[in-house]
Enzyme design. Structure first.
Site, PDB file in Angstrom:
ATOM      1  N   PRO A 162       1.546  16.350   0.388  1.00  0.00           N
ATOM      2  CG  PRO A 162       1.276  17.765   2.003  1.00  0.00           C
ATOM      3  CD  PRO A 162       2.333  16.969   0.273  1.00  0.00           C
ATOM      4  CG  ASN A 163      -1.795  14.925   4.876  1.00  0.00           C
ATOM      5  OD1 ASN A 163      -1.766  13.999   6.046  1.00  0.00           O
ATOM      6  ND2 ASN A 163      -1.736  15.736   5.472  1.00  0.00           N
ATOM      7  NE  ARG A 194      -6.644  14.509   5.044  1.00  0.00           N
ATOM      8  CZ  ARG A 194      -6.080  15.431   3.961  1.00  0.00           C
ATOM      9  NH1 ARG A 194      -6.079  15.570   2.934  1.00  0.00           N
ATOM     10  NH2 ARG A 194      -6.119  17.329   4.441  1.00  0.00           N
ATOM     11  CE1 TYR A 252      -9.345  16.400  -0.326  1.00  0.00           C
ATOM     12  CE2 TYR A 252      -9.336  15.495   2.053  1.00  0.00           C
ATOM     13  CZ  TYR A 252      -9.071  16.609   1.340  1.00  0.00           C
ATOM     14  OH  TYR A 252      -8.657  17.954   1.416  1.00  0.00           O
ATOM     15  CG  ASN A 287      -3.864  16.795  -5.303  1.00  0.00           C
ATOM     16  OD1 ASN A 287      -3.738  17.778  -4.531  1.00  0.00           O
ATOM     17  ND2 ASN A 287      -4.814  15.929  -5.654  1.00  0.00           N
ATOM     18  CB  ALA A 330      -1.102  21.031   3.194  1.00  0.00           C
ATOM     19  CD  GLU A 374      -2.461  23.664  -8.140  1.00  0.00           C
ATOM     20  OE1 GLU A 374      -2.651  24.572  -7.190  1.00  0.00           O
ATOM     21  OE2 GLU A 374      -2.153  24.991  -9.273  1.00  0.00           O
ATOM     22  CG  HIS A 432      -5.973  20.677  -5.991  1.00  0.00           C
ATOM     23  ND1 HIS A 432      -5.450  20.672  -5.087  1.00  0.00           N
ATOM     24  CD2 HIS A 432      -5.462  21.828  -6.834  1.00  0.00           C
ATOM     25  CE1 HIS A 432      -4.209  21.724  -5.095  1.00  0.00           C
ATOM     26  NE2 HIS A 432      -4.742  22.187  -6.145  1.00  0.00           N
ATOM     27  NE  ARG A 443     -11.888  21.438   1.120  1.00  0.00           N
ATOM     28  CZ  ARG A 443     -10.825  20.598   1.207  1.00  0.00           C
ATOM     29  NH1 ARG A 443     -10.191  20.194  -0.071  1.00  0.00           N
ATOM     30  NH2 ARG A 443     -10.315  20.429   2.707  1.00  0.00           N
TER      31      ARG A 443
END
Length: 151
Positions: free
Chosen positions: A10-11, A18, A23, A75, A78, A99, A101, A108
Protein backbone atom coordinates in the site's frame (compact mmCIF):
# COMPACT_ATOMS: atom_id res chain seq x y z
CA UNK A 1 14.06 -18.90 -17.86
CA UNK A 2 12.81 -17.98 -14.41
CA UNK A 3 9.61 -16.19 -13.54
CA UNK A 4 9.84 -13.54 -10.82
CA UNK A 5 6.94 -11.78 -9.11
CA UNK A 6 7.36 -8.29 -7.66
CA UNK A 7 4.71 -7.17 -5.19
CA UNK A 8 4.41 -3.58 -4.02
CA UNK A 9 2.24 -2.90 -0.98
CA UNK A 10 0.00 0.00 0.00
CA UNK A 11 0.85 3.60 -0.82
CA UNK A 12 3.82 2.67 -2.98
CA UNK A 13 1.80 3.93 -5.94
CA UNK A 14 2.54 7.38 -4.45
CA UNK A 15 6.32 7.06 -4.69
CA UNK A 16 7.95 10.19 -6.02
CA UNK A 17 5.42 12.41 -4.32
CA UNK A 18 5.04 10.79 -0.90
CA UNK A 19 7.77 11.83 1.54
CA UNK A 20 10.63 11.88 -0.98
CA UNK A 21 13.03 12.68 1.86
CA UNK A 22 12.33 9.18 3.22
CA UNK A 23 11.46 7.15 0.11
CA UNK A 24 13.40 9.00 -2.59
CA UNK A 25 12.36 10.82 -5.77
CA UNK A 26 11.81 7.74 -7.98
CA UNK A 27 8.30 6.75 -8.94
CA UNK A 28 6.95 3.23 -8.88
CA UNK A 29 7.07 3.29 -12.69
CA UNK A 30 10.79 4.13 -12.49
CA UNK A 31 11.45 1.19 -10.17
CA UNK A 32 9.39 -1.20 -12.30
CA UNK A 33 11.17 -0.13 -15.50
CA UNK A 34 14.55 -0.69 -13.87
CA UNK A 35 13.53 -4.17 -12.67
CA UNK A 36 12.01 -5.10 -16.04
CA UNK A 37 15.13 -4.06 -17.93
CA UNK A 38 17.40 -6.07 -15.62
CA UNK A 39 15.15 -9.14 -15.72
CA UNK A 40 14.74 -9.11 -19.50
CA UNK A 41 18.47 -8.56 -20.08
CA UNK A 42 19.08 -11.79 -18.16
CA UNK A 43 16.45 -13.71 -20.13
CA UNK A 44 13.92 -14.02 -17.34
CA UNK A 45 10.25 -13.10 -16.97
CA UNK A 46 8.85 -10.50 -14.54
CA UNK A 47 5.32 -9.92 -13.30
CA UNK A 48 4.72 -6.76 -11.27
CA UNK A 49 1.75 -5.85 -9.09
CA UNK A 50 0.96 -3.01 -6.71
CA UNK A 51 -2.09 -3.01 -4.50
CA UNK A 52 -3.45 -1.09 -1.56
CA UNK A 53 -5.72 -4.07 -0.85
CA UNK A 54 -4.37 -6.81 1.40
CA UNK A 55 -6.54 -9.54 -0.12
CA UNK A 56 -5.18 -8.86 -3.63
CA UNK A 57 -1.60 -9.33 -2.43
CA UNK A 58 -2.61 -12.49 -0.53
CA UNK A 59 -4.19 -13.89 -3.70
CA UNK A 60 -1.09 -13.05 -5.74
CA UNK A 61 1.08 -14.99 -3.29
CA UNK A 62 -1.36 -17.91 -3.19
CA UNK A 63 -1.44 -18.03 -7.00
CA UNK A 64 2.35 -17.88 -7.37
CA UNK A 65 2.95 -21.67 -7.49
CA UNK A 66 0.23 -22.15 -10.12
CA UNK A 67 1.73 -19.31 -12.14
CA UNK A 68 5.14 -21.03 -12.02
CA UNK A 69 6.76 -18.20 -10.04
CA UNK A 70 10.30 -19.09 -8.99
CA UNK A 71 10.80 -16.29 -6.46
CA UNK A 72 9.00 -13.23 -5.10
CA UNK A 73 10.36 -9.80 -4.31
CA UNK A 74 8.01 -7.96 -1.96
CA UNK A 75 7.88 -4.55 -0.38
CA UNK A 76 4.93 -5.11 1.94
CA UNK A 77 5.02 -1.42 2.97
CA UNK A 78 2.58 -0.81 5.83
CA UNK A 79 1.49 -4.47 5.72
CA UNK A 80 4.98 -5.32 7.02
CA UNK A 81 3.77 -4.46 10.51
CA UNK A 82 0.15 -5.59 10.32
CA UNK A 83 -0.59 -8.44 7.94
CA UNK A 84 -0.80 -11.88 9.46
CA UNK A 85 -2.89 -12.91 6.42
CA UNK A 86 -0.09 -12.07 3.99
CA UNK A 87 2.47 -13.77 6.22
CA UNK A 88 0.32 -16.91 6.33
CA UNK A 89 0.09 -16.93 2.53
CA UNK A 90 3.91 -16.92 2.26
CA UNK A 91 4.17 -19.68 4.85
CA UNK A 92 1.61 -21.76 2.95
CA UNK A 93 3.07 -21.53 -0.55
CA UNK A 94 6.75 -21.72 0.34
CA UNK A 95 7.90 -19.80 -2.71
CA UNK A 96 11.23 -18.21 -1.78
CA UNK A 97 11.01 -14.46 -1.32
CA UNK A 98 13.03 -11.41 -0.43
CA UNK A 99 11.54 -8.62 1.68
CA UNK A 100 12.65 -5.14 0.63
CA UNK A 101 12.17 -1.62 1.95
CA UNK A 102 13.34 1.66 0.48
CA UNK A 103 13.94 3.14 3.93
CA UNK A 104 15.42 1.45 6.98
CA UNK A 105 12.46 0.54 9.19
CA UNK A 106 14.83 -0.25 12.07
CA UNK A 107 15.83 3.41 12.29
CA UNK A 108 12.27 4.71 12.23
CA UNK A 109 9.31 4.73 14.61
CA UNK A 110 9.10 1.76 16.99
CA UNK A 111 5.93 0.38 15.34
CA UNK A 112 7.80 0.14 12.00
CA UNK A 113 10.57 -2.00 13.50
CA UNK A 114 8.45 -5.19 13.65
CA UNK A 115 8.09 -7.27 10.50
CA UNK A 116 5.73 -10.21 10.12
CA UNK A 117 7.80 -11.44 7.16
CA UNK A 118 11.49 -11.23 7.99
CA UNK A 119 11.73 -14.62 9.68
CA UNK A 120 10.22 -16.34 6.62
CA UNK A 121 12.17 -14.38 4.01
CA UNK A 122 15.32 -15.74 2.39
CA UNK A 123 16.74 -12.22 2.82
CA UNK A 124 15.75 -8.73 3.93
CA UNK A 125 17.23 -5.72 2.16
CA UNK A 126 16.40 -2.27 3.46
CA UNK A 127 17.56 1.31 3.71
CA UNK A 128 19.20 1.45 0.28
CA UNK A 129 16.49 3.24 -1.68
CA UNK A 130 15.92 1.79 -5.14
CA UNK A 131 19.05 -0.33 -4.71
CA UNK A 132 17.11 -2.41 -2.17
CA UNK A 133 15.03 -3.63 -5.11
CA UNK A 134 17.90 -4.08 -7.56
CA UNK A 135 20.05 -5.98 -5.06
CA UNK A 136 17.12 -8.28 -4.27
CA UNK A 137 16.47 -8.94 -7.95
CA UNK A 138 20.15 -9.64 -8.58
CA UNK A 139 20.08 -12.19 -5.75
CA UNK A 140 17.01 -13.89 -7.16
CA UNK A 141 18.69 -14.09 -10.57
CA UNK A 142 21.75 -15.59 -8.89
CA UNK A 143 19.57 -18.27 -7.29
CA UNK A 144 18.54 -19.36 -10.78
CA UNK A 145 22.15 -19.56 -11.91
CA UNK A 146 23.11 -21.80 -8.99
CA UNK A 147 22.46 -25.53 -9.49
CA UNK A 148 20.74 -25.97 -6.12
CA UNK A 149 18.95 -22.62 -6.65
CA UNK A 150 19.62 -22.00 -2.94
CA UNK A 151 15.92 -22.26 -2.15
Amino acid sequence: MAHFLVLHGPNLNLLGQREPDIYGPQTLADINALLRAKTESCGHRLTVMQSNAEHELVEAVQNAPGNHVDAILINPAAFTHTSVALRDAFAAVRVPFIEVHLSNPHSREPFRQQSYFSDLAKAVICGMGVNSYTFALEQMIQWQATPAKQK
